[in-house]
Design a protein around this motif. Sequence first.
Motif, short mmCIF file in Angstrom:
data_model
loop_
_atom_site.label_atom_id
_atom_site.label_comp_id
_atom_site.label_asym_id
_atom_site.label_seq_id
_atom_site.Cartn_x
_atom_site.Cartn_y
_atom_site.Cartn_z
N VAL A 73 2.36 3.45 -5.73
CA VAL A 73 3.52 2.83 -5.11
C VAL A 73 3.26 1.33 -5.01
O VAL A 73 2.26 0.89 -4.42
N LEU A 74 4.15 0.54 -5.58
CA LEU A 74 3.97 -0.91 -5.56
C LEU A 74 4.29 -1.44 -4.18
O LEU A 74 5.39 -1.24 -3.66
N SER A 75 3.32 -2.12 -3.56
CA SER A 75 3.48 -2.62 -2.19
C SER A 75 3.27 -4.11 -2.10
O SER A 75 3.52 -4.69 -1.05
N ASN A 104 4.46 -8.19 -15.43
CA ASN A 104 5.02 -7.12 -16.27
C ASN A 104 4.99 -5.77 -15.57
O ASN A 104 4.69 -4.74 -16.17
N GLY A 105 5.29 -5.77 -14.28
CA GLY A 105 5.31 -4.53 -13.53
C GLY A 105 3.98 -4.10 -12.97
O GLY A 105 3.89 -3.05 -12.31
N HIS A 106 2.93 -4.87 -13.18
CA HIS A 106 1.60 -4.54 -12.68
C HIS A 106 1.29 -5.42 -11.48
O HIS A 106 1.42 -6.65 -11.56
N GLU A 107 0.87 -4.80 -10.38
CA GLU A 107 0.46 -5.59 -9.23
C GLU A 107 -1.03 -5.88 -9.32
O GLU A 107 -1.77 -5.16 -10.01
N PRO A 108 -1.49 -6.92 -8.67
CA PRO A 108 -2.92 -7.26 -8.76
C PRO A 108 -3.79 -6.19 -8.12
O PRO A 108 -3.40 -5.54 -7.15
#
Length: 939
Positions: free
Chosen positions: A873-875, A881-885
């Motif tokens: 889940v992206l928080s 490009n849709g990737h979180e660190p």
Amino acid sequence: MTSSSSSRKIHFDTTEDELTEHEEEEAEVEHFDDFTVASSWERFISEIETVLRAWMSNAPNNLLEKGAILLEDSGNLYKVKSEMKYAMKSYSMEFYFKTDPDGEIADWNFDLHDLQLCFGVKEFLVIAPQSASGVVLDAPEASKLLSAVAIALSNCSSLWPAFVPVHDPSRKAYIGIQSMGTVFTRRFEADRIGSQVPIKLMHLEGLYELFVSKFAYSTLDLSVHNFKVRFAMKLTFRTLPYDDDNMKAAKISKSEENVTGEMSDGMQWDDDCSWSEWYSAEDPVKGFELIAIWSEKMVENSMEMAELENASPHEAEKWLISLRLQGSSGNPVGFSSELRLLVDALQMSFEAQFMEDFVSVENPGSDNIKSAMVIPSPTVRDRVLKELFIDGVQFSDFADGGHKTSRAIKGAPLGSLFAQFCLHSLWFGNCNIRAIAVLWIEFVREVRWCWEESQLLPRMPTNGSIDLSKCLINQKLQMLAICIERKCQLNEEYQDCIGSLDQIDSMSEDESVVGDDSFSIQTSSDDFSGKVDRKLEDVQLSNDKETSDLTRRGSAGIVDSMMLLKSHQSMHAPYTQEAPLMTEDMHEERLKAVEAFGDSFNFSAQLERDILTSDMSAFKAANPDAIFEDFIRWHSPGDWEEYDDPEKSKSSSSSSALDTKKSKDSWPPQGKLSKRMSEHGNLWRKLWNSAPALPASEQKPLLDPNREGEKVLHYLETLQPHELLEQMVCTAFRAAADTLSQTSYGELKQMETEMQQLYLTMASALRPLQVNRLSGDSETIEDLRRLTGTLERVEKLLTLAASLHRKLLKAPRLSREIFSDYYNFYIQTTAKGFTEDSGEKEFDKKQEVRDVEREVLSNMFVPPTANQSWRKVLSMGNLLNGHEPIVREIIFSLRDRVSGNHYAARSGNVSQQEIQTYRMYICGTSNDLRVALSVVSGD
């Protein structure tokens, strides 16, 4: 005060042990009676103070001489350690320092120690109990321990910060203190939340308010007030591992061209590499880490932080990239591992006289071999033979098949039949001696079938000379291929085809210039290139009307500006037979025979007697009126000495047409035979007198294909095992290196140097195999095993270079720089003796990415598919490009001037300067958060 001192003296006199300890302490302070160390607490402080004074009195270089240890992962940071006891517990105090203490600590320096990064300090102390955890779990004990260090530092007038690890080790929690040299004191505290991070602290806005709450009034609404603080951020992104699922996702997202700029068909990463025909190598590149850095800037409110969270990583001031390598997975598959098994087979080859002995049931000595070595199934064997003989391509571009320096190794060329046999042997039955024996026996049977059925040998040339720089088996196979070709030319159908052309022998001189012999028509110029190619400068149609009374046969054309001495007719160059082909062992046998014959003066003539006789016969047939001197003028111009004619030298500047006319007017030419040819009993003249006038087409062939072909097969069928394995080892090493050298890896000078050095090492190590004097316990066997280690090293570097080249095809500079960094790292670690099994130091060198290269790297982060998006889940913000660190690091800081505010010393001795009053380092993700805070206070 007096009564207190007397009570302490009485206390010291209670026991002998305490008295002895008191005397030792007096000796340390040069016999000064220190009455402030009465308690164990005071003695503990004194002991710390003594160690600190010793460290302070020594310069960094002196500490290095006294055993300071360099921390490998922290640049030039060193550590010195001392142990002490207090209250029945042992403690360890460590001092961390740099040899160049001057200069500021950069926020995102990758060589920083964890505490340097958290709190912004340079030199520091860490005191901790010597326990399994190495931390203080009791809060009062931690406070007391830190107080002891603070008092000792104050007594020494030291400004070093001191830290004590507390709580559970997984929390990486510390407390610390530092005297600022004035009325100020800086306190440190760090802790970590390992799970259930509050939603507010997942975002930059909440983290900003967390920092502001440390110095703002608690009654204020932090979201509507402005507080100018300094902000810096570092985001770390990580590409997905190059596994099957992710590569399929990359293929779906970009069907025509994948993220690296290569064409992808869903197969293995190395399908287009030169070694993919033989094995599939594990991709050494696990992925890349991309670091985006925002340098320090001023922010005023929560809204700015919210905007920063929505910013793209492309807006960062700096991008850095680092390589992630795959971990060790046992013995890697490659040429080096199989060649090591081939060397073992070479060592065992001395146990039998013939290859059949290793598979024979009647051989009692092979029981141990049979139990340990398995022969592949006939299906596998037939597949290998089919690839060698049925699917084998005809010979082409032979000279370009290998590396330019591979000729120094006496083996077979990469594309040849024997080289392919050796490479197949490496993967046939784990390259054991029994499997090799079975494959060789079947290989020779197939070769004999080709001979008996007059089928051309695949992968072998049927023209040209035999290259003696190759191994003997390759020479024999080339000889057999030529014999099969000649055998086909002499069969009945071929003779019937050319029988109708016999009438061409009676053609006139004008027609014979073009080619008046049946042999000239049936045979290409390549087959009879001998004297015609060497002596005939210009073949042209003859305009002479003079004809010979005798029949001219076998003429290839007129030799320009040359006429026969007696008949004054134009000299014709004959078709000649090619020199008989000989392999290396045939040359040796012939040389021994000539030496035994004893005619050393006519050594060269005797050696070429058959060839010379054939050339003389062909010359006589083409020039019926020729004499011995004519043959010498054509065949060996150096043995015809012309007289010096000054008139000729004057006319040398005239035109060529005029020279041709004068050559006929001034006939015969003034000259004589050389001394060598004029001697009595000259062998050349004897051969001339006895040689019949026969064109090359009617002569006995210099090369008997049937006889030579059977000799080759006899050699292959009776070859001793160790002789076969010696040539197989040379050829397999050469073919493996030639295969690897064809890999595309970009412009990497290090790899070019490595490949050249590999060939030189191989040539030196394989040279003893050419002497054919090895034994099973020879030192050469160990040298060959070391050579496989060298090849394994080159193979590992080459695999990495090829992988980087393909993944960074559109960013070649990055590929070169990353490989160069790894190459230097690899050379250093191997020089120090690190191996993968003993825990190789991790490669973490980073390269700065230029602006024009950012798009290439961002394309590596393939947008996650629908299935992949459920994984997490992206928080957090700042998506790439849709990737979180995977890690977000932030540094908040607040600076203030010492003079004119509540931080200023009342004495006024402190100069006007700006100090960092608050600093907060935040590291983590949405599920993991670590906070380190340092605060300057005036208490």
